[in-house]
Design a protein around this motif. Structure first.
Motif, short mmCIF file in Angstrom:
data_model
loop_
_atom_site.label_atom_id
_atom_site.label_comp_id
_atom_site.label_asym_id
_atom_site.label_seq_id
_atom_site.Cartn_x
_atom_site.Cartn_y
_atom_site.Cartn_z
N UNK A 64 34.59 48.08 39.94
CA UNK A 64 35.90 47.47 40.18
C UNK A 64 35.77 46.02 40.69
N UNK A 65 34.64 45.70 41.24
CA UNK A 65 34.45 44.32 41.71
C UNK A 65 34.53 43.32 40.57
N UNK A 66 34.15 43.75 39.36
CA UNK A 66 34.25 42.90 38.18
C UNK A 66 35.72 42.51 37.94
N UNK A 67 36.63 43.43 38.20
CA UNK A 67 38.06 43.16 38.03
C UNK A 67 38.50 42.11 39.04
N UNK A 68 38.07 42.30 40.29
CA UNK A 68 38.46 41.34 41.33
C UNK A 68 37.95 39.95 41.01
N UNK A 69 36.71 39.85 40.56
CA UNK A 69 36.15 38.53 40.20
C UNK A 69 36.97 37.89 39.09
N UNK A 70 37.35 38.66 38.10
CA UNK A 70 38.14 38.14 36.99
C UNK A 70 39.51 37.64 37.49
N UNK A 71 40.15 38.43 38.34
CA UNK A 71 41.46 38.04 38.87
C UNK A 71 41.37 36.81 39.78
N UNK A 72 40.26 36.69 40.51
CA UNK A 72 40.13 35.58 41.44
C UNK A 72 39.69 34.28 40.77
N UNK A 73 39.54 34.29 39.47
CA UNK A 73 39.27 33.04 38.76
C UNK A 73 40.46 32.09 38.91
N UNK A 74 41.64 32.64 39.05
CA UNK A 74 42.86 31.83 39.18
C UNK A 74 43.25 31.60 40.63
N UNK A 75 43.10 32.63 41.47
CA UNK A 75 43.58 32.52 42.85
C UNK A 75 42.90 33.58 43.72
N UNK A 76 42.47 33.17 44.89
CA UNK A 76 41.87 34.12 45.84
C UNK A 76 42.93 35.11 46.29
N UNK A 77 42.49 36.32 46.59
CA UNK A 77 43.42 37.31 47.12
C UNK A 77 42.85 37.87 48.41
N UNK A 78 43.74 38.30 49.27
CA UNK A 78 43.29 38.88 50.54
C UNK A 78 42.68 40.25 50.27
N UNK A 79 41.87 40.71 51.20
CA UNK A 79 41.31 42.06 51.07
C UNK A 79 42.42 43.10 51.03
N UNK A 80 43.47 42.87 51.82
CA UNK A 80 44.60 43.82 51.83
C UNK A 80 45.23 43.92 50.44
N UNK A 121 53.53 51.55 25.52
CA UNK A 121 52.37 51.23 26.35
C UNK A 121 52.75 51.35 27.82
N UNK A 122 52.01 52.13 28.56
CA UNK A 122 52.31 52.32 29.97
C UNK A 122 51.21 51.82 30.88
N UNK A 123 50.19 51.15 30.33
CA UNK A 123 49.08 50.72 31.16
C UNK A 123 48.63 49.29 30.83
N UNK A 124 48.21 48.62 31.87
CA UNK A 124 47.44 47.39 31.75
C UNK A 124 46.04 47.82 32.16
N UNK A 125 45.06 47.57 31.32
CA UNK A 125 43.70 48.07 31.55
C UNK A 125 42.70 46.94 31.57
N UNK A 126 41.59 47.20 32.26
CA UNK A 126 40.45 46.29 32.30
C UNK A 126 39.27 47.03 31.70
N UNK A 127 38.58 46.40 30.77
CA UNK A 127 37.45 47.05 30.10
C UNK A 127 36.18 46.84 30.93
N UNK A 128 35.70 47.92 31.52
CA UNK A 128 34.41 47.85 32.22
C UNK A 128 33.28 47.84 31.20
N UNK A 129 33.46 48.67 30.16
CA UNK A 129 32.45 48.78 29.11
C UNK A 129 33.15 49.21 27.83
#
Length: 188
Positions: free
Chosen positions: A1-17, A44-52
Motif C-alpha cells: 500500500x505504500x506504493x499507492x501513497x507514494x503515487x498520490x504524494x507526487x502531487x501533494x503531501x498528505x498527513x498520516x491521519x 463501475x463501483x471502484x477506483x483501483x490501484x494496480x499493485x501487480x
C-alpha cells in the motif's frame, strides 16, 4: 500500500491521519489472468490501484473486440466515466495477467473526500492520471500514422509490447494484426 501513497504524494503531501483514513477503506483483490473486472452494462463501483498486473479496456463485439486502453503496475484503473456518472459502462475491463488490485468503493471515496483534508486531492490525482493516458491515445489516433503510433507505443510503454498479445496491440493502435505484422517487418 505504500506504493499507492507514494503515487498520490507526487502531487501533494498528505498527513498520516488522512492516509490512514484513506487506507482503511482499501480492499485487496486478486484476479486470475483473463478475469473480467467489469462487464459491459455494469456500473463501475471502484477506483483501483494496480499493485501487480495488466488490465485492458475493450469494447466487446460479435465479430471482433476493440481494445482501447491498458493499465499496468503502479497505475490507477477504473471505468472512470461510469464511476463518476454512476451509469452502466459501455465497455468491459479485463485482466491480461494475474493481477492484484487495491480498491476503494465509490461510497467510501465520498467519505474520504468529506472527512480528510487531502481527500479531494487524492481523487483528483487519480482522475488526472486516467485522463492524461486517455487523452494522449486519442490525440495519437487523430494525428499519427499507424506506424508512428506503434513506434511511439514501443518507445513510451515498452512493457506493453513485451507483455501483451499482438492482436490487442493492433486493436489499440487502430489496425489489423496483419497490418501490424507488416509494420513490424518493415521497421525491424
Amino acid at each position: 500500500m505504500e506504493q499507492i501513497r507514494k503515487q498520490l504524494e507526487l502531487k501533494s503531501k498528505m498527513t498520516d491521519h488522512d492516509w490512514h483514513v484513506f487506507a482503511s477503506f482499501l480492499k485487496k483483490r486478486e484476479f486470475t489472468k483473463g478475469s473480467l473486472i467489469l462487464s459491459e452494462g455494469k456500473t463501475e463501483n471502484h477506483l483501483s490501484f494496480i499493485e501487480k498486473g495488466i488490465v485492458r479496456f475493450f469494447m466487446p463485439g460479435i465479430d471482433k473486440e476493440i481494445t482501447f486502453g491498458f493499465s499496468f503496475d503502479g497505475e490507477f484503473v477504473s471505468a472512470y466515466d461510469s464511476f463518476l456518472t454512476r451509469a452502466p459502462c459501455t465497455y468491459a475491463v479485463q485482466t491480461l495477467s494475474e493481477t492484484v488490485l487495491w480498491r476503494i468503493s465509490y461510497d467510501d471515496l465520498q467519505t474520504v473526500y468529506a472527512t480528510t483534508q487531502t481527500g479531494n486531492l487524492m481523487g483528483r490525482h487519480a482522475g488526472e492520471k486516467l485522463f492524461l493516458i486517455k487523452s494522449a491515445r486519442e490525440l495519437s489516433l487523430l494525428k499519427d500514422s499507424a506506424e508512428q503510433r506503434y513506434l511511439k507505443l514501443f518507445k513510451e510503454r515498452p512493457n506493453l509490447i513485451r507483455q501483451i498479445p499482438l492482436k490487442y496491440i493492433a486493436s489499440y493502435i487502430g489496425i489489423t494484426p496483419q497490418a501490424l505484422s507488416r509494420i513490424r517487418k518493415r521497421i525491424s
